[in-house]
Structures are given as C-alpha cells and as structure tokens.
Design a protein around this motif. Sequence first.
Motif, PDB file in Angstrom:
ATOM      1  N   LEU A 118      14.080  32.512 -11.993  1.00  0.00           N
ATOM      2  CA  LEU A 118      15.365  32.540 -11.303  1.00  0.00           C
ATOM      3  C   LEU A 118      16.224  31.392 -11.790  1.00  0.00           C
ATOM      4  O   LEU A 118      15.750  30.262 -11.892  1.00  0.00           O
ATOM      5  CB  LEU A 118      15.140  32.414  -9.791  1.00  0.00           C
ATOM      6  CG  LEU A 118      16.370  32.469  -8.883  1.00  0.00           C
ATOM      7  CD1 LEU A 118      17.035  33.828  -8.962  1.00  0.00           C
ATOM      8  CD2 LEU A 118      15.967  32.149  -7.443  1.00  0.00           C
ATOM      9  N   GLU A 119      17.472  31.700 -12.138  1.00  0.00           N
ATOM     10  CA  GLU A 119      18.387  30.660 -12.591  1.00  0.00           C
ATOM     11  C   GLU A 119      19.806  30.986 -12.145  1.00  0.00           C
ATOM     12  O   GLU A 119      20.134  32.136 -11.856  1.00  0.00           O
ATOM     13  CB  GLU A 119      18.334  30.515 -14.115  1.00  0.00           C
ATOM     14  CG  GLU A 119      18.746  31.769 -14.870  1.00  0.00           C
ATOM     15  CD  GLU A 119      18.605  31.612 -16.378  1.00  0.00           C
ATOM     16  OE1 GLU A 119      19.419  30.878 -16.959  1.00  0.00           O
ATOM     17  OE2 GLU A 119      17.695  32.229 -16.952  1.00  0.00           O
ATOM     18  N   ALA A 120      20.612  29.955 -12.064  1.00  0.00           N
ATOM     19  CA  ALA A 120      22.018  30.129 -11.705  1.00  0.00           C
ATOM     20  C   ALA A 120      22.848  30.275 -12.968  1.00  0.00           C
ATOM     21  O   ALA A 120      22.591  29.607 -13.971  1.00  0.00           O
ATOM     22  CB  ALA A 120      22.499  28.933 -10.893  1.00  0.00           C
ATOM     23  N   THR A 121      23.839  31.157 -12.913  1.00  0.00           N
ATOM     24  CA  THR A 121      24.719  31.342 -14.062  1.00  0.00           C
ATOM     25  C   THR A 121      26.086  31.818 -13.555  1.00  0.00           C
ATOM     26  O   THR A 121      26.325  31.904 -12.362  1.00  0.00           O
ATOM     27  CB  THR A 121      24.100  32.342 -15.063  1.00  0.00           C
ATOM     28  OG1 THR A 121      24.918  32.405 -16.243  1.00  0.00           O
ATOM     29  CG2 THR A 121      23.986  33.733 -14.464  1.00  0.00           C
ATOM     30  N   ILE A 122      26.974  32.105 -14.493  1.00  0.00           N
ATOM     31  CA  ILE A 122      28.334  32.556 -14.169  1.00  0.00           C
ATOM     32  C   ILE A 122      28.474  34.031 -14.501  1.00  0.00           C
ATOM     33  O   ILE A 122      27.986  34.489 -15.536  1.00  0.00           O
ATOM     34  CB  ILE A 122      29.382  31.735 -14.951  1.00  0.00           C
ATOM     35  CG1 ILE A 122      29.256  30.247 -14.615  1.00  0.00           C
ATOM     36  CG2 ILE A 122      30.787  32.231 -14.644  1.00  0.00           C
ATOM     37  CD1 ILE A 122      29.483  29.907 -13.158  1.00  0.00           C
ATOM     38  N   ALA A 123      29.130  34.781 -13.631  1.00  0.00           N
ATOM     39  CA  ALA A 123      29.285  36.220 -13.825  1.00  0.00           C
ATOM     40  C   ALA A 123      30.037  36.540 -15.111  1.00  0.00           C
ATOM     41  O   ALA A 123      31.062  35.919 -15.406  1.00  0.00           O
ATOM     42  CB  ALA A 123      30.013  36.830 -12.631  1.00  0.00           C
ATOM     43  N   ASN A 124      29.495  37.497 -15.876  1.00  0.00           N
ATOM     44  CA  ASN A 124      30.195  37.970 -17.071  1.00  0.00           C
ATOM     45  C   ASN A 124      31.144  39.113 -16.683  1.00  0.00           C
ATOM     46  O   ASN A 124      31.268  39.458 -15.494  1.00  0.00           O
ATOM     47  CB  ASN A 124      29.198  38.415 -18.147  1.00  0.00           C
ATOM     48  CG  ASN A 124      28.282  39.550 -17.683  1.00  0.00           C
ATOM     49  OD1 ASN A 124      28.647  40.364 -16.825  1.00  0.00           O
ATOM     50  ND2 ASN A 124      27.082  39.608 -18.245  1.00  0.00           N
TER      51      ASN A 124
END
Length: 241
Positions: free
Chosen positions: A184-190
């Motif tokens: 699980l990791e945090a990222t920015i929506a594409n």
Amino acid sequence: MIDKSSPIPLYHQIEEVIKQGIEHGEYQPGDVLPAERVYAEQYQVSRMTVRQAITNLVNERYLYRIKGKGTFIAEPKLEQNLKGLTSFTEDMSARGMKASSKISKFDIIPANRSLAEQLNVDMHTPIYEIKRVRLAEEIPMALERTYIPANLIKGLSEERVLSSIYKYAEEQMGLKIKSATQTLEATIANKEEIKLLEVDQGGAPVLLMKRTSKLENGQTFEIVKSSYRADRYKFMIDLER
C-alpha cells in the motif's frame, strides 16, 4: 457543553462538540456547518478559537471548505481491515452497504513479460484484463485493475465480474483462494483515476494497493492494482506484540 474551567483548550472542546454532532447525525454529509459567529456567540468564545477548531477538523477530514461557499460536513471514510483476505463486495456487505461495479474494460490479452513473471505463466499466455470502478451506495470508491490467467477461471463474463469474481471462482469453479501479499502506498490520481473516481483534478490523493493472490496449491490466481479514493477510504491493521 463547554467548560471554561477545564484544562482542556477551548478550541479542542469545540472540536469535540462538532464531532459529536456529526457522529450523532445532527449534521449530515454535505450539510453546511454553521458560521463561526454562531459557535462564538453560543459558547461565548472568540471567533479565533472557533476558527482553530474548524481548521483542525478540516485537516482531520471531518469537514471541507469550498471558497466563497462555506464549510461543509465531509463524507465519512470507509475503513478496511488489512488483516483478512476479502473481496470489495464482501467488505461492503459486512457494513450493510450495497456494492456495485462499472466495467470500463473486459478483455483477454497475451501476457507480456511483466505479467508473465508476476502471474508465473509463460509469455503470451491468455490473461483476463479487467478494469472496474467499485462503488458503495453508488459512490465511486476505487478503480480496480485485475489480471487473471484465462485457463484458471474459464467462462468468466462481464455479468459474473459485476457480481463477484471470488464468488464465481470458489463456488462455481471450485477454486480455493488461500492467501495474498499486498503493498500500500500513497500517490496522486492520474487522468484515468480523476475521470472514473470523480475526484478533483490537480493533485487528488489516492491510496494504491497492489495485491497478488494465490490458490491453495500455491498457484498465482490474480494480480490486482486498486486505486482507492483517499478522501473516502482508510485502511486499518491490528498489531500484536
């Protein structure tokens, strides 16, 4: 009520008053929060104190602001325990919520090198590629991309995918899904996630979960890459020492 003789800061007491109002149903998601002056007059405190309380609740995602319109009650986040191996449908059913899906892609593709290695199959092996938007009470929660060897679960259709892949695999195909490894990791929506999850453009956070599930015999069953809305979902895990 506010106790001015208490050592607990006044802004924190006001936070608790608003939280209790949300938790007890006095405020509903989407409702406009009363103006700062309403709380200031009601509890005989400064507007700066009220502003601090509201800012803290915005940071904690209980509230959200829209410039020029006011402060609103946020949707509560769904909580998923990472301890067990369950499907999205099972998670929502356990909460008494209606789960549904919208399929954006259902196809059979030849495994490229990366998929072949992850699924432990030969190159060009037929693979189901399934993209689903997972919804709870008609609200988009996650974009799920699933890859399954086609020879493992023959007869999979869009209709069956809209119900539950796990249910079909176990009840109709006699497969036993035993374990999984997930990150699980945090990222920015594409761009795709912004469109399908209906989140704001320009930096909306998502929680990216990658899971590899295995059958009872050790064979890899699926690879799933799920992008969860960070404003609607949170994960929990129990730890023991």
